[in-house]
Design a protein around this motif. Structure first.
Motif, PDB file in Angstrom:
ATOM      1  N   ALA A   1       1.634   6.552  -7.158  1.00  0.00           N
ATOM      2  CA  ALA A   1       0.555   7.490  -7.556  1.00  0.00           C
ATOM      3  C   ALA A   1       1.093   9.024  -7.464  1.00  0.00           C
ATOM      4  O   ALA A   1       0.655   9.716  -8.053  1.00  0.00           O
ATOM      5  CB  ALA A   1      -0.750   7.168  -6.652  1.00  0.00           C
ATOM      6  N   LEU A   2       1.699   9.224  -6.388  1.00  0.00           N
ATOM      7  CA  LEU A   2       2.215  10.708  -6.126  1.00  0.00           C
ATOM      8  C   LEU A   2       3.276  11.077  -7.231  1.00  0.00           C
ATOM      9  O   LEU A   2       3.035  11.900  -7.654  1.00  0.00           O
ATOM     10  CB  LEU A   2       2.989  10.641  -4.736  1.00  0.00           C
ATOM     11  CG  LEU A   2       3.527  11.975  -4.354  1.00  0.00           C
ATOM     12  CD1 LEU A   2       3.552  12.072  -2.709  1.00  0.00           C
ATOM     13  CD2 LEU A   2       4.800  12.152  -4.709  1.00  0.00           C
TER      14      LEU A   2
ATOM     15  N   ARG B   1      -0.532  11.876   4.346  1.00  0.00           N
ATOM     16  CA  ARG B   1       0.036  10.580   3.798  1.00  0.00           C
ATOM     17  C   ARG B   1       1.043  10.002   4.888  1.00  0.00           C
ATOM     18  O   ARG B   1       1.292  10.820   5.885  1.00  0.00           O
ATOM     19  CB  ARG B   1       0.638  10.743   2.644  1.00  0.00           C
ATOM     20  CG  ARG B   1      -0.048  11.337   1.334  1.00  0.00           C
ATOM     21  CD  ARG B   1       0.722  11.304   0.148  1.00  0.00           C
ATOM     22  NE  ARG B   1      -0.121  11.708  -1.103  1.00  0.00           N
ATOM     23  CZ  ARG B   1       0.094  12.863  -1.604  1.00  0.00           C
ATOM     24  NH1 ARG B   1       0.898  13.715  -1.352  1.00  0.00           N
ATOM     25  NH2 ARG B   1      -0.751  13.085  -2.757  1.00  0.00           N
ATOM     26  N   GLN B   2       1.377   8.660   4.870  1.00  0.00           N
ATOM     27  CA  GLN B   2       2.004   8.031   5.743  1.00  0.00           C
ATOM     28  C   GLN B   2       3.267   7.281   5.014  1.00  0.00           C
ATOM     29  O   GLN B   2       3.105   7.082   3.770  1.00  0.00           O
ATOM     30  CB  GLN B   2       1.154   7.165   6.512  1.00  0.00           C
ATOM     31  CG  GLN B   2       0.154   7.889   7.416  1.00  0.00           C
ATOM     32  CD  GLN B   2      -0.603   6.901   8.439  1.00  0.00           C
ATOM     33  OE1 GLN B   2       0.094   5.891   8.767  1.00  0.00           O
ATOM     34  NE2 GLN B   2      -1.562   7.038   9.019  1.00  0.00           N
TER      35      GLN B   2
ATOM     36  N   THR C   1       6.343  13.463  -0.044  1.00  0.00           N
ATOM     37  CA  THR C   1       5.455  14.579  -0.182  1.00  0.00           C
ATOM     38  C   THR C   1       6.238  15.669   0.577  1.00  0.00           C
ATOM     39  O   THR C   1       6.330  16.952   0.211  1.00  0.00           O
ATOM     40  CB  THR C   1       4.320  14.267   0.753  1.00  0.00           C
ATOM     41  OG1 THR C   1       3.429  13.237  -0.192  1.00  0.00           O
ATOM     42  CG2 THR C   1       3.493  15.644   0.920  1.00  0.00           C
TER      43      THR C   1
ATOM     44  N   ALA D   1       2.248   1.711  -3.322  1.00  0.00           N
ATOM     45  CA  ALA D   1       1.292   2.222  -4.444  1.00  0.00           C
ATOM     46  C   ALA D   1       0.935   3.617  -4.286  1.00  0.00           C
ATOM     47  O   ALA D   1       0.812   4.331  -5.163  1.00  0.00           O
ATOM     48  CB  ALA D   1      -0.093   1.349  -4.252  1.00  0.00           C
ATOM     49  N   ALA D   2       0.903   4.127  -3.097  1.00  0.00           N
ATOM     50  CA  ALA D   2       0.738   5.436  -2.740  1.00  0.00           C
ATOM     51  C   ALA D   2       1.706   6.294  -3.293  1.00  0.00           C
ATOM     52  O   ALA D   2       1.619   7.304  -3.760  1.00  0.00           O
ATOM     53  CB  ALA D   2       0.285   5.850  -1.412  1.00  0.00           C
ATOM     54  N   LEU D   3       3.283   5.860  -3.263  1.00  0.00           N
ATOM     55  CA  LEU D   3       4.412   6.512  -3.609  1.00  0.00           C
ATOM     56  C   LEU D   3       4.406   6.766  -5.134  1.00  0.00           C
ATOM     57  O   LEU D   3       4.428   7.541  -5.618  1.00  0.00           O
ATOM     58  CB  LEU D   3       5.464   5.785  -3.208  1.00  0.00           C
ATOM     59  CG  LEU D   3       6.961   6.441  -3.325  1.00  0.00           C
ATOM     60  CD1 LEU D   3       7.212   7.836  -2.683  1.00  0.00           C
ATOM     61  CD2 LEU D   3       7.967   5.360  -2.944  1.00  0.00           C
TER      62      LEU D   3
ATOM     63  N   ALA E   1       0.922  -1.090   0.184  1.00  0.00           N
ATOM     64  CA  ALA E   1       0.137   0.119   0.091  1.00  0.00           C
ATOM     65  C   ALA E   1       0.893   1.331  -0.032  1.00  0.00           C
ATOM     66  O   ALA E   1       0.559   2.177  -0.769  1.00  0.00           O
ATOM     67  CB  ALA E   1      -0.781   0.014   1.298  1.00  0.00           C
ATOM     68  N   GLU E   2       1.849   1.227   0.611  1.00  0.00           N
ATOM     69  CA  GLU E   2       2.713   2.310   0.977  1.00  0.00           C
ATOM     70  C   GLU E   2       3.435   2.745  -0.678  1.00  0.00           C
ATOM     71  O   GLU E   2       3.462   3.753  -0.946  1.00  0.00           O
ATOM     72  CB  GLU E   2       4.069   2.244   1.908  1.00  0.00           C
ATOM     73  CG  GLU E   2       3.528   2.395   3.053  1.00  0.00           C
ATOM     74  CD  GLU E   2       4.842   2.572   3.887  1.00  0.00           C
ATOM     75  OE1 GLU E   2       5.942   3.099   3.520  1.00  0.00           O
ATOM     76  OE2 GLU E   2       4.865   2.155   5.238  1.00  0.00           O
TER      77      GLU E   2
ATOM     78  N   ALA F   1       5.335   7.724   1.130  1.00  0.00           N
ATOM     79  CA  ALA F   1       4.541   8.516   0.403  1.00  0.00           C
ATOM     80  C   ALA F   1       4.547   9.968   1.204  1.00  0.00           C
ATOM     81  O   ALA F   1       4.508  11.134   0.646  1.00  0.00           O
ATOM     82  CB  ALA F   1       3.216   8.213   0.324  1.00  0.00           C
TER      83      ALA F   1
END
Length: 352
Positions: free
Chosen positions: A185-186, A308-309, A316, A181-183, A178-179, A312
């Motif tokens: 996407a950013l 975000r965590q 950010t 994937a968020a990274l 999940a981390e 990501a």
């Protein structure tokens, strides 16, 4: 302290060059992540087999390693991040993989490391230079991007984080999927960091010294920003994890000190809020990067970032903090900004 000796030509100076580097860091990070995944899987397999990794680097490369450290531990790996110059002067940790990070692949410490420890088959590199010493000496992840031109590291930190992310993606474990994937996407959104408010820049332009603080893992991004400010503004900057700040160095805070805080999401947000409030009471106007979604702190300059965590959150905060310290440093230095006086882009701290 001995002046650093250059090992290659001077970096390109100027604010425009730094802006150009930062403008492409998300795209280059995404490209690097995708390009190195097959080779990253090989390194990840060895890390998983041995269960231990030591991340070694100098300068901004070390801070990039620190940004990735937390995620390696979340993946169930016994991980440590050290500077090469210290690590080579003590017995190496038994077993495990060694990841050597160097944007240029040619820093003097990397060369000295291999002269002392040439035979370890579990040594790998992370670099932006396919023709550099590191990539020629050890199996390396090489980001397929242009090397950084500016003296102070910006884009190379994000790209190095992407190389780590490719290894972490192959490692798996915890909630890293999940981390990452968020990274990604950013990076793919490629949104520029917010312009820092004028009063935040003024606080750093006029200060005698700068203190930066947050909690891990996002604090590592502030460690990188502190180095950028030191290099470009030629002013002392101290990045202290919040617990370390509270163990005495709060004594340094005064109206002549600039304070930059990052308030992360989660339970640590309340502590950073209290420090910001305390700084206001001491006559400071702290700058607070907020990733928590919390309310602004009265008397502070609050810069709101997406909540975000993990990786990501660091990706950010990093460009936002970079933009602040670079704009402030440019305001302090004026003519000659970005041209080092005593250092060079690629240095050899092992030479007398």
């Amino acid at each position: 302290m001995a002046e650093k000796r250059a090992t290659e030509g001077p970096a390109a100076p100027g604010l425009a060059v730094l802006h150009a580097e930062m403008a492409r860091q998300n795209r280059d990070a995404a490209a690097a992540f995708d390009a190195v995944r097959p080779d990253a899987a090989r390194i990840a397999a060895r890390i998983r087999a041995l269960g231990r990794v030591t991340l070694l680097g100098m300068g901004a490369s070390h801070w990039a390693n620190r940004m990735a450290l937390f995620a390696y531990r979340k993946a169930g790996i016994l991980a440590a991040a050290e500077v090469v110059s210290e690590a080579m002067r003590q017995p190496p940790a038994p077993g495990g993989v060694i990841l050597l990070t160097s944007q240029s692949g040619g820093s003097g410490e990397i060369r000295a490391w291999f002269s002392r420890f040439p035979d370890n088959e579990d040594q790998y590199g992370l670099t932006l230079n396919r023709d550099g010493f590191l990539a020629r000496t050890a199996f390396s992840l090489v980001a397929p991007v242009e090397r950084e031109r500016a003296f102070a590291a910006t884009r190379s930190i994000m790209v190095t984080l992407a190389l780590h992310a490719a290894i972490l993606d192959a490692l798996g474990g915890g909630d890293l999927a999940a981390e990452i994937a968020a990274l990604r996407a950013l990076w793919q959104a490629d949104a520029p960091p917010p312009a820092p408010p004028a009063e935040a820049i003024v606080a750093l332009v006029s200060c005698r010294a700068l203190v930066l603080s947050s909690r891990m893992p996002v604090h590592a991004a502030l460690e990188a920003a502190a180095l950028t400010f030191i290099e470009l503004a030629r002013v002392p900057a101290l990045a202290l994890e919040t617990g370390q700040l509270l163990h005495g160095p709060m004594e340094t805070l005064s109206p002549g000190t600039a304070l930059v805080l990052a308030r992360p999401a989660g339970e640590d947000a309340a502590t950073l809020t209290r420090i910001a409030q305390a700084a206001v009471g001491l006559g400071l106007k702290p700058v607070l990067f907020d990733l928590s979604g919390g309310a602004p702190v009265a008397g502070a300059v609050t810069i709101c970032l997406p909540s975000r965590q993990g990786l990501a959150a660091q990706a950010t905060l990093l460009p936002a903090a970079q933009r602040l310290v670079i704009e402030a440093a440019a305001g302090r230095v004026g003519e000659g900004f970005g041209t080092p006086l005593r250092s060079s882009k690629v240095t050899d701290g092992e030479s007398p």
